[in-house]
Design a protein around this motif. Structure first.
Motif, PDB file in Angstrom:
ATOM      1  N   ILE A 189      -9.416  16.773  29.821  1.00  0.00           N
ATOM      2  CA  ILE A 189      -8.978  17.157  28.483  1.00  0.00           C
ATOM      3  C   ILE A 189      -7.992  16.161  27.887  1.00  0.00           C
ATOM      4  O   ILE A 189      -7.984  15.927  26.685  1.00  0.00           O
ATOM      5  CB  ILE A 189      -8.364  18.571  28.503  1.00  0.00           C
TER       6      ILE A 189
ATOM      7  N   THR B  65      -8.812  24.005  35.381  1.00  0.00           N
ATOM      8  CA  THR B  65      -8.837  22.669  34.766  1.00  0.00           C
ATOM      9  C   THR B  65      -9.867  22.575  33.651  1.00  0.00           C
ATOM     10  O   THR B  65      -9.693  21.795  32.719  1.00  0.00           O
ATOM     11  CB  THR B  65      -9.145  21.575  35.810  1.00  0.00           C
TER      12      THR B  65
ATOM     13  N   PHE C  45      -9.593  26.387  30.359  1.00  0.00           N
ATOM     14  CA  PHE C  45      -8.653  26.396  29.242  1.00  0.00           C
ATOM     15  C   PHE C  45      -8.850  25.143  28.394  1.00  0.00           C
ATOM     16  O   PHE C  45      -9.498  24.200  28.822  1.00  0.00           O
ATOM     17  CB  PHE C  45      -7.215  26.456  29.763  1.00  0.00           C
TER      18      PHE C  45
ATOM     19  N   ILE D 255      -8.485  26.403  22.781  1.00  0.00           N
ATOM     20  CA  ILE D 255      -7.504  26.657  21.725  1.00  0.00           C
ATOM     21  C   ILE D 255      -6.745  25.381  21.372  1.00  0.00           C
ATOM     22  O   ILE D 255      -6.387  25.157  20.220  1.00  0.00           O
ATOM     23  CB  ILE D 255      -6.562  27.781  22.167  1.00  0.00           C
ATOM     24  N   ALA D 256      -6.549  24.523  22.392  1.00  0.00           N
ATOM     25  CA  ALA D 256      -5.874  23.248  22.129  1.00  0.00           C
ATOM     26  C   ALA D 256      -6.666  22.440  21.107  1.00  0.00           C
ATOM     27  O   ALA D 256      -6.090  21.890  20.164  1.00  0.00           O
ATOM     28  CB  ALA D 256      -5.708  22.467  23.424  1.00  0.00           C
TER      29      ALA D 256
ATOM     30  N   THR E  33       2.155  14.556  30.356  1.00  0.00           N
ATOM     31  CA  THR E  33       0.793  14.847  30.812  1.00  0.00           C
ATOM     32  C   THR E  33       0.463  14.066  32.072  1.00  0.00           C
ATOM     33  O   THR E  33      -0.164  14.584  32.998  1.00  0.00           O
ATOM     34  CB  THR E  33      -0.213  14.475  29.706  1.00  0.00           C
TER      35      THR E  33
ATOM     36  N   ARG F 288      -2.835  18.230  37.375  1.00  0.00           N
ATOM     37  CA  ARG F 288      -3.978  18.292  36.461  1.00  0.00           C
ATOM     38  C   ARG F 288      -4.362  19.720  36.101  1.00  0.00           C
ATOM     39  O   ARG F 288      -4.961  19.954  35.057  1.00  0.00           O
ATOM     40  CB  ARG F 288      -5.183  17.590  37.077  1.00  0.00           C
ATOM     41  N   THR F 289      -4.067  20.686  36.972  1.00  0.00           N
ATOM     42  CA  THR F 289      -4.523  22.044  36.688  1.00  0.00           C
ATOM     43  C   THR F 289      -3.752  22.677  35.543  1.00  0.00           C
ATOM     44  O   THR F 289      -4.269  23.541  34.854  1.00  0.00           O
ATOM     45  CB  THR F 289      -4.373  22.942  37.921  1.00  0.00           C
ATOM     46  N   ILE F 290      -2.516  22.263  35.323  1.00  0.00           N
ATOM     47  CA  ILE F 290      -1.693  22.957  34.332  1.00  0.00           C
ATOM     48  C   ILE F 290      -1.917  22.371  32.933  1.00  0.00           C
ATOM     49  O   ILE F 290      -1.636  23.034  31.933  1.00  0.00           O
ATOM     50  CB  ILE F 290      -0.192  22.894  34.728  1.00  0.00           C
ATOM     51  N   VAL F 291      -2.433  21.137  32.841  1.00  0.00           N
ATOM     52  CA  VAL F 291      -2.481  20.441  31.544  1.00  0.00           C
ATOM     53  C   VAL F 291      -3.270  21.215  30.479  1.00  0.00           C
ATOM     54  O   VAL F 291      -2.754  21.442  29.378  1.00  0.00           O
ATOM     55  CB  VAL F 291      -3.021  19.002  31.732  1.00  0.00           C
ATOM     56  N   PRO F 292      -4.508  21.681  30.770  1.00  0.00           N
ATOM     57  CA  PRO F 292      -5.236  22.415  29.709  1.00  0.00           C
ATOM     58  C   PRO F 292      -4.505  23.680  29.274  1.00  0.00           C
ATOM     59  O   PRO F 292      -4.461  23.982  28.076  1.00  0.00           O
ATOM     60  CB  PRO F 292      -6.579  22.762  30.371  1.00  0.00           C
ATOM     61  N   LEU F 293      -3.922  24.385  30.233  1.00  0.00           N
ATOM     62  CA  LEU F 293      -3.186  25.605  29.885  1.00  0.00           C
ATOM     63  C   LEU F 293      -1.991  25.282  28.996  1.00  0.00           C
ATOM     64  O   LEU F 293      -1.715  25.980  28.019  1.00  0.00           O
ATOM     65  CB  LEU F 293      -2.732  26.301  31.173  1.00  0.00           C
TER      66      LEU F 293
ATOM     67  N   TYR G 148      -1.659  22.695  26.953  1.00  0.00           N
ATOM     68  CA  TYR G 148      -2.138  22.356  25.612  1.00  0.00           C
ATOM     69  C   TYR G 148      -2.502  23.624  24.835  1.00  0.00           C
ATOM     70  O   TYR G 148      -2.241  23.736  23.643  1.00  0.00           O
ATOM     71  CB  TYR G 148      -3.369  21.447  25.692  1.00  0.00           C
ATOM     72  N   ASP G 149      -3.136  24.572  25.526  1.00  0.00           N
ATOM     73  CA  ASP G 149      -3.518  25.825  24.871  1.00  0.00           C
ATOM     74  C   ASP G 149      -2.300  26.609  24.403  1.00  0.00           C
ATOM     75  O   ASP G 149      -2.320  27.222  23.341  1.00  0.00           O
ATOM     76  CB  ASP G 149      -4.303  26.698  25.842  1.00  0.00           C
TER      77      ASP G 149
ATOM     78  N   ILE H 208       4.163  22.996  24.426  1.00  0.00           N
ATOM     79  CA  ILE H 208       3.413  22.118  25.333  1.00  0.00           C
ATOM     80  C   ILE H 208       4.396  21.381  26.229  1.00  0.00           C
ATOM     81  O   ILE H 208       4.235  21.308  27.450  1.00  0.00           O
ATOM     82  CB  ILE H 208       2.556  21.122  24.531  1.00  0.00           C
TER      83      ILE H 208
END
Lengths: 289, 264
Positions: A204, A264, A267, A270-271, B178, B183-188, B190-191, B237
Motif C-alpha cells: 500500500i 496487510t 485494510f 478507506i485510505a 512508514t 508492515r502489518t500496521i501501515v494499512p491500518l 492509513y485507514d 496516521i
C-alpha cells in the motif's frame, strides 16, 4: 430480530462470554461461532437488566471524555452554569442507547453483510463485476453524504468570492454539484484501486506515497482558494455506515483470497477513499481556472 | 419529550435516506450478479435495523445535548471578549488563544473516542489481527493524533501561515514513519486517518474553525475556516504509526532484557 440480541444479552448476564459484551476483551476472533454453541439458561428479568447495564457501560466510557471536557470548560474556564440540564441528560441517554445498538447491529448486521459479499464475489471470480460493485458503492455513498454537501456549498461561496466563478445562485449551485460529482467519482475510483490492490497484493505505501507526492506537486499549481477545500474533502467522504461495510469487504476479500493477509492487505480501502478526493478536487480547481 | 420523538423520526428518516443508495446497490448486485442469498439473512437484516436505529438515536442525542453547548463554547472561546478586546486592537499573538488550543485538543480527543466508525474499524482490526491490535489502544492513539492535529490547525488559523506547509510537512513525517513501522500496521494506520472525521468530530471541529476564522482579525471564515479536517485526518496516521513503533521498540527492549520470560 429480538432473538440474537436477547441471546447475546443473556450471555452477557451470565458473564460466560466476555467477548460478547461491548468493547470487552477478546479470546476468539469470531464470536458468532461461539455464540451459536452456547446454550443459555432461561431468562430472568434482573439478569436482563444487569446485561443491558453492562453493555451500556462501554458506551458510557466512550462518552465520558466529551462530557468531562464540556463540563470542565463550561464550569472552570468560562464560569457559566450548565444550560438546560434535563435536556442534556435525556440527550445523553439517547446517545448511550444509540451507540450500544449501533455496536450490536455492527457485529450482527454490517460486518457479516460485508463478509458475505466478499465471499460471494471471491467465489464468483468475476473481477469486472467486483470492481463495478466497488465503484458503485464508493460513488453511491459519497454523492449523498451530508458533510460533503455542506462543504461543497461552502466551497462554491469561496470560489465566488475569489472571482473564479460568477457570483450568482445558478453558477454557485452548478459549481457545488460538479464538485460533489468529482469527489464521488474519485471515491468510486479509490475503492476500485483499493480492491485491485487487494487482489494483486501490491504494497500500500508506494501507492499512498505516490498520491502524497502528486498532492504536493498539484498544490503548487492549483488556485489557492481550492487548496483548503481539497484537503478537507479527503476527510469528509467516509460516513459512519460506509466505513464498517467497506472495511468488512476489504478484510473479507483478503481473507478469502489465498496468499493475502487480512491485516496487510485487508485494510487500506478507506485510505484510498480519503486520498483520491484531494487529487481530483485539486485537478478540478486547476481545470476550472 | 414530544420534541425528542419528532426529532427522532426526522433523524431516522434522514439516516434511512443516507443508507438508501447503499441498500439499492447491495440489492442490485446481490440479485443480478451473485444470485445467492447470504447466510443468516434475517440476522443481517435485524442487525442493519439496529445500526439504523442506533445511529439515529446517537445523532439525535448529540444534536440535542452536546453539540449546542460545544458550538456555543467554541464561539465563546474565540470571542474577542474572552481574549481581551484591547489586546486585539494591536494585533493578536498566537499565545492569546491558549485556552482555545486546549479546548480544541480536548474536544478533538473526546469526540474521536466516541466516533462510531472508529469503533467499527477498531473491532475489525482486533478480529483481523487475532487480538494483536487492542481496540482501545488504537482508539486512544487515533484520538491523540486528532487532538494534536486540531490544536495545530487552530494555531495555523491564528497565525495565518499557509496550510500546504503543514500538510506537506506531515506527509514527509508519515513517509519517514512508514519505512520505520512494521508492515502489518501501515494499512491500518492509513485507514485510521480517514475514519476519524465522521459524524461526531466534523460538526464540532468545523464550528471551532468557523468561529476562530471569523473572530481573528485579518482572517476570512471562508478561506481560513477550511483545513482543520485535513489536520484531523493526517495526524492520526502519524500517531498510530508512532504508537506501533514505540510499542514494538518497548517489547523488543523487554524481550532482550528478560529473554526467558519472552519465550514462555
Amino acid at each position: 430480530m429480538i432473538v440474537p440480541f436477547n441471546r447475546r444479552l443473556r450471555c452477557a448476564a451470565e458473564g460466560r462470554c466476555a467477548n460478547l459484551t461491548y468493547g470487552g476483551p477478546t479470546s476468539t476472533p469470531y464470536p458468532s461461532q461461539l455464540r451459536n454453541r452456547l446454550k443459555c439458561p432461561p431468562k430472568v428479568v434482573t439478569r436482563h437488566l444487569v446485561a443491558i447495564l453492562r453493555l451500556n457501560v462501554g458506551a458510557l466510557r466512550d462518552l465520558a471524555p466529551i462530557v468531562l471536557v464540556i463540563a470542565f470548560f463550561q464550569i472552570v474556564v468560562l464560569r457559566q452554569p450548565f444550560p438546560d440540564l434535563l435536556s442534556v441528560l435525556v440527550g445523553l441517554l439517547c446517545v448511550i442507547l444509540g451507540l450500544t445498538l449501533f455496536i450490536q447491529g455492527l457485529e450482527s448486521g454490517l460486518f457479516p453483510l460485508g463478509e458475505a459479499l466478499a465471499q460471494g464475489f471471491a467465489q464468483k471470480g468475476n473481477i469486472v463485476i467486483l470492481l463495478a460493485f466497488g465503484f458503485c458503492l464508493g460513488f453511491g455513498t459519497t454523492i449523498a453524504e451530508p458533510a460533503l454537501i455542506a462543504i461543497a456549498a461552502e466551497a462554491a461561496a469561496v470560489a465566488a468570492e475569489a472571482g473564479a466563478i460568477i457570483d450568482d445562485d445558478s453558477a454557485r449551485s452548478t459549481y457545488a454539484l460538479e464538485l460533489r460529482l468529482v469527489v464521488a467519482v474519485s471515491v468510486g475510483a479509490a475503492i476500485v484501486v483499493g480492491i485491485l490492490r487487494i487482489l494483486k497484493g501490491w504494497p500500500i505505501h508506494y501507492l499512498i506515497i505516490g498520491g502524497y507526492l502528486l498532492v504536493t506537486a498539484m498544490t503548487a499549481f492549483a488556485p489557492a482558494e481550492i487548496v483548503g477545500v481539497a484537503y478537507d474533502s479527503g476527510g469528509v467522504t467516509t460516513s459512519t455506515i460506509t466505513v464498517p461495510l467497506v472495511t468488512a469487504l476489504g478484510v473479507g476479500l483478503a481473507t478469502s483470497i489465498r496468499g493475502r493477509n487480512p491485516m496487510t492487505d485487508g485494510f487500506g480501502l478507506i485510505a484510498f477513499a480519503s486520498l483520491t478526493p484531494m487529487i481530483c478536487v485539486l485537478a478540478y480547481g486547476m481545470a476550472a481556472q | 419529550m414530544i420534541g425528542y420523538s419528532n426529532a427522532l423520526i426526522d433523524a431516522l428518516f434522514s439516516t434511512i435516506l443516507d443508507v438508501a443508495p447503499i441498500v439499492v446497490i447491495l440489492l442490485v448486485f446481490q440479485l443480478v450478479f451473485l444470485r445467492r442469498k447470504p447466510p443468516n439473512l434475517r440476522r443481517i437484516a435485524a442487525g442493519s435495523v439496529l445500526v439504523l436505529v442506533g445511529l439515529a438515536l446517537f445523532l439525535i442525542g448529540l444534536e440535542n445535548a452536546l453539540f449546542p453547548i460545544g458550538r456555543t463554547m467554541a464561539s465563546q472561546l474565540t470571542a474577542p471578549e474572552t481574549i481581551g478586546a484591547e489586546r486585539l486592537a494591536d494585533g493578536v499573538d498566537w499565545y492569546d488563544y491558549l485556552p482555545l488550543y486546549a479546548f480544541a485538543a480536548a474536544i478533538g480527543f473526546a469526540t474521536t473516542v466516541a466516533e462510531p466508525a472508529l469503533v467499527a474499524v477498531a473491532i475489525k482490526a482486533r478480529d483481523a489481527s487475532g487480538g494483536a491490535v487492542h481496540p482501545w489502544g488504537l482508539r486512544i492513539a487515533v484520538a491523540v493524533g486528532v487532538a494534536v492535529g486540531v490544536a495545530l490547525g487552530c494555531f495555523r488559523i491564528v497565525t495565518g501561515t499557509p496550510l500546504p506547509w503543514y500538510i506537506i510537512a506531515s506527509y514527509i513525517v508519515v513517509i519517514l514513519l512508514t519505512f520505520r513501522a512494521g508492515r502489518t500496521i501501515v494499512p491500518l494506520a492509513y485507514d485510521s486517518g480517514g475514519v476519524t472525521t465522521s459524524t461526531v468530530t466534523v460538526p464540532v471541529v468545523a464550528a471551532i474553525g468557523l468561529g476562530l476564522a471569523s473572530s481573528v482579525p485579518g482572517r476570512s471564515p471562508l478561506i481560513d475556516g477550511f483545513g482543520l479536517i485535513a489536520f484531523a485526518s493526517v495526524f492520526p496516521i502519524i500517531s498510530v504509526l508512532g504508537y506501533s513503533i514505540a510499542a514494538s521498540w518497548l517489547s523488543r527492549r523487554r524481550k532482550s532484557g528478560l529473554p526467558k520470560e519472552a519465550e514462555s
